[in-house]
Write a protein that holds these residues in place. Sequence first.
Motif, PDB file in Angstrom:
ATOM      1  N   VAL C   8      45.016  53.400  36.471  1.00  0.00           N
ATOM      2  CA  VAL C   8      45.543  52.330  37.387  1.00  0.00           C
ATOM      3  C   VAL C   8      46.983  52.697  37.600  1.00  0.00           C
ATOM      4  O   VAL C   8      47.412  52.420  38.596  1.00  0.00           O
ATOM      5  CB  VAL C   8      45.278  51.110  36.461  1.00  0.00           C
ATOM      6  CG1 VAL C   8      46.275  49.846  36.974  1.00  0.00           C
ATOM      7  CG2 VAL C   8      43.897  50.644  36.277  1.00  0.00           C
ATOM      8  N   ALA C  82      37.256  40.982  44.236  1.00  0.00           N
ATOM      9  CA  ALA C  82      36.036  40.953  43.752  1.00  0.00           C
ATOM     10  C   ALA C  82      35.199  42.151  43.894  1.00  0.00           C
ATOM     11  O   ALA C  82      34.514  42.595  42.791  1.00  0.00           O
ATOM     12  CB  ALA C  82      35.243  40.050  44.747  1.00  0.00           C
ATOM     13  N   SER C  83      35.548  43.076  44.682  1.00  0.00           N
ATOM     14  CA  SER C  83      35.195  44.503  44.621  1.00  0.00           C
ATOM     15  C   SER C  83      35.527  45.273  43.508  1.00  0.00           C
ATOM     16  O   SER C  83      34.671  45.913  42.612  1.00  0.00           O
ATOM     17  CB  SER C  83      35.436  45.329  45.866  1.00  0.00           C
ATOM     18  OG  SER C  83      34.838  44.741  46.941  1.00  0.00           O
ATOM     19  N   VAL C  84      36.877  45.179  43.088  1.00  0.00           N
ATOM     20  CA  VAL C  84      37.307  45.970  42.198  1.00  0.00           C
ATOM     21  C   VAL C  84      36.894  45.459  40.790  1.00  0.00           C
ATOM     22  O   VAL C  84      36.373  46.250  39.767  1.00  0.00           O
ATOM     23  CB  VAL C  84      38.940  45.980  42.024  1.00  0.00           C
ATOM     24  CG1 VAL C  84      39.407  46.456  40.722  1.00  0.00           C
ATOM     25  CG2 VAL C  84      39.357  46.743  43.127  1.00  0.00           C
ATOM     26  N   ALA C  85      36.710  44.016  40.782  1.00  0.00           N
ATOM     27  CA  ALA C  85      36.076  43.440  39.492  1.00  0.00           C
ATOM     28  C   ALA C  85      34.686  44.208  39.230  1.00  0.00           C
ATOM     29  O   ALA C  85      34.274  44.343  38.000  1.00  0.00           O
ATOM     30  CB  ALA C  85      35.864  42.057  39.746  1.00  0.00           C
ATOM     31  N   THR C  86      33.865  44.396  40.337  1.00  0.00           N
ATOM     32  CA  THR C  86      32.714  44.836  39.858  1.00  0.00           C
ATOM     33  C   THR C  86      32.677  46.258  39.630  1.00  0.00           C
ATOM     34  O   THR C  86      31.802  46.982  39.229  1.00  0.00           O
ATOM     35  CB  THR C  86      31.627  44.852  41.175  1.00  0.00           C
ATOM     36  OG1 THR C  86      32.078  45.622  42.325  1.00  0.00           O
ATOM     37  CG2 THR C  86      31.525  43.536  41.965  1.00  0.00           C
ATOM     38  N   LEU C  87      33.857  46.774  39.734  1.00  0.00           N
ATOM     39  CA  LEU C  87      33.895  48.201  38.985  1.00  0.00           C
ATOM     40  C   LEU C  87      33.696  48.095  37.407  1.00  0.00           C
ATOM     41  O   LEU C  87      33.739  49.204  36.792  1.00  0.00           O
ATOM     42  CB  LEU C  87      35.331  49.043  39.356  1.00  0.00           C
ATOM     43  CG  LEU C  87      35.241  49.523  40.800  1.00  0.00           C
ATOM     44  CD1 LEU C  87      36.524  50.220  41.224  1.00  0.00           C
ATOM     45  CD2 LEU C  87      34.293  50.133  41.252  1.00  0.00           C
ATOM     46  N   GLY C  88      34.123  46.801  36.840  1.00  0.00           N
ATOM     47  CA  GLY C  88      33.890  46.990  35.542  1.00  0.00           C
ATOM     48  C   GLY C  88      35.037  47.627  34.650  1.00  0.00           C
ATOM     49  O   GLY C  88      34.796  48.046  33.613  1.00  0.00           O
ATOM     50  N   LEU C  89      36.377  47.676  35.433  1.00  0.00           N
ATOM     51  CA  LEU C  89      37.351  48.370  34.533  1.00  0.00           C
ATOM     52  C   LEU C  89      37.668  47.616  33.088  1.00  0.00           C
ATOM     53  O   LEU C  89      37.832  46.415  33.262  1.00  0.00           O
ATOM     54  CB  LEU C  89      38.517  48.489  35.511  1.00  0.00           C
ATOM     55  CG  LEU C  89      38.510  49.547  36.527  1.00  0.00           C
ATOM     56  CD1 LEU C  89      39.654  49.343  37.486  1.00  0.00           C
ATOM     57  CD2 LEU C  89      38.200  51.076  36.131  1.00  0.00           C
ATOM     58  N   PRO C  91      39.720  45.565  30.944  1.00  0.00           N
ATOM     59  CA  PRO C  91      40.881  44.980  31.169  1.00  0.00           C
ATOM     60  C   PRO C  91      42.210  45.420  30.326  1.00  0.00           C
ATOM     61  O   PRO C  91      43.288  45.298  30.894  1.00  0.00           O
ATOM     62  CB  PRO C  91      40.646  43.407  30.882  1.00  0.00           C
ATOM     63  CG  PRO C  91      39.261  43.406  30.185  1.00  0.00           C
ATOM     64  CD  PRO C  91      38.765  45.044  30.585  1.00  0.00           C
ATOM     65  N   GLY C 214      41.991  40.328  29.627  1.00  0.00           N
ATOM     66  CA  GLY C 214      40.530  40.129  30.303  1.00  0.00           C
ATOM     67  C   GLY C 214      40.307  38.606  30.639  1.00  0.00           C
ATOM     68  O   GLY C 214      39.764  38.526  31.386  1.00  0.00           O
ATOM     69  N   GLU C 217      41.736  37.691  33.891  1.00  0.00           N
ATOM     70  CA  GLU C 217      41.267  38.327  35.530  1.00  0.00           C
ATOM     71  C   GLU C 217      40.513  37.217  36.130  1.00  0.00           C
ATOM     72  O   GLU C 217      39.920  36.298  35.461  1.00  0.00           O
ATOM     73  CB  GLU C 217      40.450  39.475  34.966  1.00  0.00           C
ATOM     74  CG  GLU C 217      41.283  40.588  34.646  1.00  0.00           C
ATOM     75  CD  GLU C 217      40.443  42.036  34.595  1.00  0.00           C
ATOM     76  OE1 GLU C 217      39.392  41.711  34.213  1.00  0.00           O
ATOM     77  OE2 GLU C 217      40.960  42.983  35.187  1.00  0.00           O
ATOM     78  N   GLU C 218      40.651  37.267  37.378  1.00  0.00           N
ATOM     79  CA  GLU C 218      39.988  36.310  38.269  1.00  0.00           C
ATOM     80  C   GLU C 218      38.667  36.142  37.966  1.00  0.00           C
ATOM     81  O   GLU C 218      37.947  37.086  37.703  1.00  0.00           O
ATOM     82  CB  GLU C 218      40.120  36.749  39.625  1.00  0.00           C
ATOM     83  CG  GLU C 218      40.033  35.623  40.741  1.00  0.00           C
ATOM     84  CD  GLU C 218      41.342  35.799  41.444  1.00  0.00           C
ATOM     85  OE1 GLU C 218      41.415  34.591  42.333  1.00  0.00           O
ATOM     86  OE2 GLU C 218      41.981  36.525  41.620  1.00  0.00           O
ATOM     87  N   SER C 219      38.128  34.900  37.707  1.00  0.00           N
ATOM     88  CA  SER C 219      36.771  34.534  37.344  1.00  0.00           C
ATOM     89  C   SER C 219      35.902  34.695  38.785  1.00  0.00           C
ATOM     90  O   SER C 219      36.361  34.134  39.806  1.00  0.00           O
ATOM     91  CB  SER C 219      36.650  33.535  36.635  1.00  0.00           C
ATOM     92  OG  SER C 219      36.548  32.241  37.489  1.00  0.00           O
TER      93      SER C 219
END
Lengths: 212, 212, 219, 219, 240
Positions: C8, C82-89, C91, C214, C217-219
């Motif tokens: 990051v 939203a897309s980055v959230a689905t990478l599951g980094l 937090p 964590g 982060e945007e829900s």
Amino acid sequence: MVALSDAVVLVGGFPLLSGVNLELSVTSLNVVTGANGAGKTSLLRLLGGLVTLTSGTGVVCGVDLRSGDLRELRRRVGWLGHEGSFYDDLSASENLTFAAKALARPTSEIAGVLDRVELSSRATTPAKQLSAGQRRRLGLAWLLLRRSELWLLDEPYASLDDEGRTFFDQLVGDVVKSGATVVVSAHDPLRSSALAPRTITLAGGLVVGDHL
Amino acid sequence: MVALSDAVVLVGGFPLLSGVNLELSVTSLNVVTGANGAGKTSLLRLLGGLVTLTSGTGVVCGVDLRSGDLRELRRRVGWLGHEGSFYDDLSASENLTFAAKALARPTSEIAGVLDRVELSSRATTPAKQLSAGQRRRLGLAWLLLRRSELWLLDEPYASLDDEGRTFFDQLVGDVVKSGATVVVSAHDPLRSSALAPRTITLAGGLVVGDHL
Amino acid sequence: MIRVAWLVAAKDLRIERRSRVLLWQVLPFGVMALLLSGLALGAAHAGHSNAAPGLYYLVMVLVALLMINRSQVIEGSPGTRASVATLGLDPAGVFLGKALALAVELWLTGVVLLAGAVLVLHTALGGTLSALPSVVVTLGALAAAGTLYGALSGGGQGPATLLPVLSLPAFAPLLIAGERSFSAALYGGALLQWWVISLVALVAYLAIGILLYGVLEES
Amino acid sequence: MIRVAWLVAAKDLRIERRSRVLLWQVLPFGVMALLLSGLALGAAHAGHSNAAPGLYYLVMVLVALLMINRSQVIEGSPGTRASVATLGLDPAGVFLGKALALAVELWLTGVVLLAGAVLVLHTALGGTLSALPSVVVTLGALAAAGTLYGALSGGGQGPATLLPVLSLPAFAPLLIAGERSFSAALYGGALLQWWVISLVALVAYLAIGILLYGVLEES
Amino acid sequence: MIKQLSQRLLGPVTLLLLALTFWLGLWVTPPDKVQGNLARLLYLHPAVAWVALYVSFGTATIASALYLWKRSRSLVMDRVAHCAMEVSTVFILLTLITGSIWGRPTWGVWWAWDARLTSTAILGVFTVAYLALRRANDDAELRARRSAVFAIIAAINVPIVHFSVDWWKTLHQGATVFTQDGNLLVHGIMLWTLFISLVAFTLLFFWLLRARYRLDVLRGERDQASLEEALVQRRREGVH
Ligand code: HEM
Ligand SMILES: Nc1ncnc2c1ncn2[C@@H]1O[C@H](COP(=O)(O)OP(=O)(O)OP(=O)(O)O)[C@@H](O)[C@H]1O
Ligand SMILES: Nc1ncnc2c1ncn2[C@@H]1O[C@H](COP(=O)(O)OP(=O)(O)OP(=O)(O)O)[C@@H](O)[C@H]1O
Ligand SMILES: [Mg+2]
Ligand SMILES: [Mg+2]
């Protein structure tokens, strides 16, 4: 894979979904249709763990939407939204490199993926300078790297050209065959006759039609 | 109405259009197609005076693109882009009121226009909360108020539902009949068979096909 | 966590390096703000030196606000998030990475403005140099706190005005601690004590960030 | 021109009234900045009164930066700008309208922070009141200049960091003129002279804006 | 049963104790040797400050922490935190006002750049910022989480306010009532009055909190009703 019962999603006092009952099985292709504002995008967001369930119950990929770990869920879905899904200031290939590294995937796959979505000639162009359809294609490339269990695609045809749509149909066929579940929201029926999707119709935040 | 010869548009050293020759007559319906990244959006932006001509010559609505007053030109075109075309923080009807007042049009028309695009039930919802298709519809409503000479519509079908597309076809028919010129970029052919558009195909920033 | 943090931080710094926003916009702003705040105090306070540490940190806080805002804006539109959230980094890793990138930027600017302070506010060179460790720690704490507050204020999606009002009250103690240890380095006094306060703040903010980022982060 | 100005100002103020960003975010920020700058000067300058006009204007410039940014951000995305451009609004009217809305917002905040100055910076009430006309004119000039610079810095589309660096040099003379006439009102001196300078700046910026705003609008 | 009784009694007892405080403070206790009648602010200002800093801010912090802790996460906690923070804003404002009124005659100014004063004001900005943060978020869940984290960070400032007098050694009264070594500096009836005022204002806080909370619950019920309405309307959108 997906089981919703009486799912209500409220945002700012407005019910985006007003009581959805839905079961989707693994390895299936599902198309969600419905008039503008029916709640298609909202349903996909709910399935992706991007919005919280206000009432009712729901389980997606084995994660409970009310009490489970939504981050765990998000990690298992692939998402393609109305808007871009990457860093605008990075080039197409840098975006994919970031995703590959985040997923601990070898970066050698990237060139191949860019080639599959026909963006090789724009690999070094910053994402914000791509045309609408090229952005869509980059979104698809990002998904190709993911190989998720559940694919959520919001109007994937929009801004894709003819060739892009054919490619997309083929991709979806492959994905379902390889064992994933795909949920697509669309206003047009899928073009490829080889795909036999289940079609779910929404209206007013409810499921009003469902046929294979 | 439109006459371009060898029109080149450079942005950041990259030629979005690489020498377009094109004549469009008044009261005509024209569809621009082409693969992703071919230059459709760029052509429309050029015609709308939203981007400057780098070389070649062009006259649109009687305004010279190189030496004329682009603001004069913009005032005469109606524009519907990929993205939203209104103030996100204002409601649907407030947006239209603003447009009506700016055009010195009576605000009594607004209710009718909202009704035509079937947004009456969302009249007080802030534009940013509308769904993708509803935003498109609001864009159309904004255009309906305009009554311009030249309509430039970038992929108007995208995110519109079935009914919306039918409405759109009908609208375009009316508009052309009433004497305006319409240029539409699209990946799908228009659905209404009553419309017989001229189809212009772009590739690599050039016109490569043109048939009625 | 560390792997994600590097990833990051590298991404953020690459975007900054490419856009040169730091070099061409934030740095000149800092220099100008330093000059201007000197000016605003007017000729009445010709011997600025005494106020120099305060002015320096005041300017650094403003610079930090701009950078925090930018650090969140580059995370992109809701679609991208939203897309980055689905990478599951992880937090915690994301927090550390963004804080690290921010800290690097702040340190670079901080050093340049320290030179500016020596030149235009006439702080003694020796004293300024000996303030360096405390400056580094305080700016680090600013970066950690700022990353938290950036995420709190809606991650660049809310109006850009929310960040200042949320973060300024929290920056106040940091500002004071920094100012005091800078003053102590210049004019003598209890340097270590204030330096330790900054250090505690740095550790505290890092801990809170690792634990709670964590949740934000945007829900 | 006047009709367009009213229309645009009404639109901007309606958006502000709805979002309450001014009340909940900018105003507390101003109060906080006032407190903080008082603090930054430290106990060493216990008799702050002399610095009060400078601090007041410093804070107002910061507040103005936030408001200018916001005033451009509400103009929306490039898509919205393209559509609004096709409405063919008279640019002079747009400029006047946006400047007017900004001025109204700055005046409101300015008056509240003047009260704050009386309370926490101990400026004399009488003197502060007699500074009011100059404050009104100076803040008006800030609004006019700010609207111009807002458009120059890419209208909220570029990074939010461009605005500060562009506008700060232009605000410096305004800040000085304001500070001097405020000082004069408080401690005696040539009030009128500085007041006239602010007035000239106001007229000049309005003239430039009316003439040149059209050139700046996104092409 | 006891719970009900104590709820029923909260209001009257609060009023009684407040009345007692005023009576003791204004008529019974003697004026101070140095400050004269001004010293009667001793029964108002410290109690208000105590509530502002510890009782209300503390309630908000604990409720926020409970919200963040997975096992006790519920929107009830979020609501309590919000209400407590609103009441806290009022009490901090009252602290600033009573302090200023006291400061004017004792220090000669309404405001001094004293560490405790400034840190109290900053704490006030924190509460306003908290409310601003809540306004800026639509989504109940997200709002709850963000504001809980913010409240916890803000709580770090409370000890700073408390210790500021020792750390900076400035104008404001140091520990007066209880000194470091535990000696009482105030005696007899004054001490009792001070003590009663503390209890009275603490009870006042809980009374206000309960009233505010009830209002919130009522609002929630009203929202629930309009939600049913909204659901019906939304479902009807489907059928033409
Ligand atoms: C705006 C001005 C003032 C503010 C914001 C303020 C704030 C506070 C606060 C926050 C406390 C609680 C501290 C704690 O318990 O940790 C406190 C306590 C107290 N204040 Fe003030 N104060 C102000 C003015 C004054 C003045 C002018 C006096 C008297 C000369 C005074 C006398 C006291 C006393 C006696 C206590 C109780 C001290 C103790 O035993 O801990 N205050 N004040
Ligand atoms: N605050 C609000 N007030 C009123 N309506 C709202 C509010 N927020 C969202 N909506 C409505 O919620 C719905 C959102 O639906 P969603 O985006 O899921 O639609 P969709 O089926 O994806 O539509 P499209 O085909 O246009 O993309 C829209 O009808 C929108 O107008
Ligand atoms: N700086 C740049 N470097 C390289 N390519 C660029 C740059 N800026 C723009 N482009 C390219 O210019 C083209 C823009 O085309 P335009 O947006 O007009 O396409 P379009 O025909 O509308 O496509 P779509 O169907 O995807 O909307 C794209 O191919 C884009 O990649
Ligand atoms: Mg949608
Ligand atoms: Mg396009």
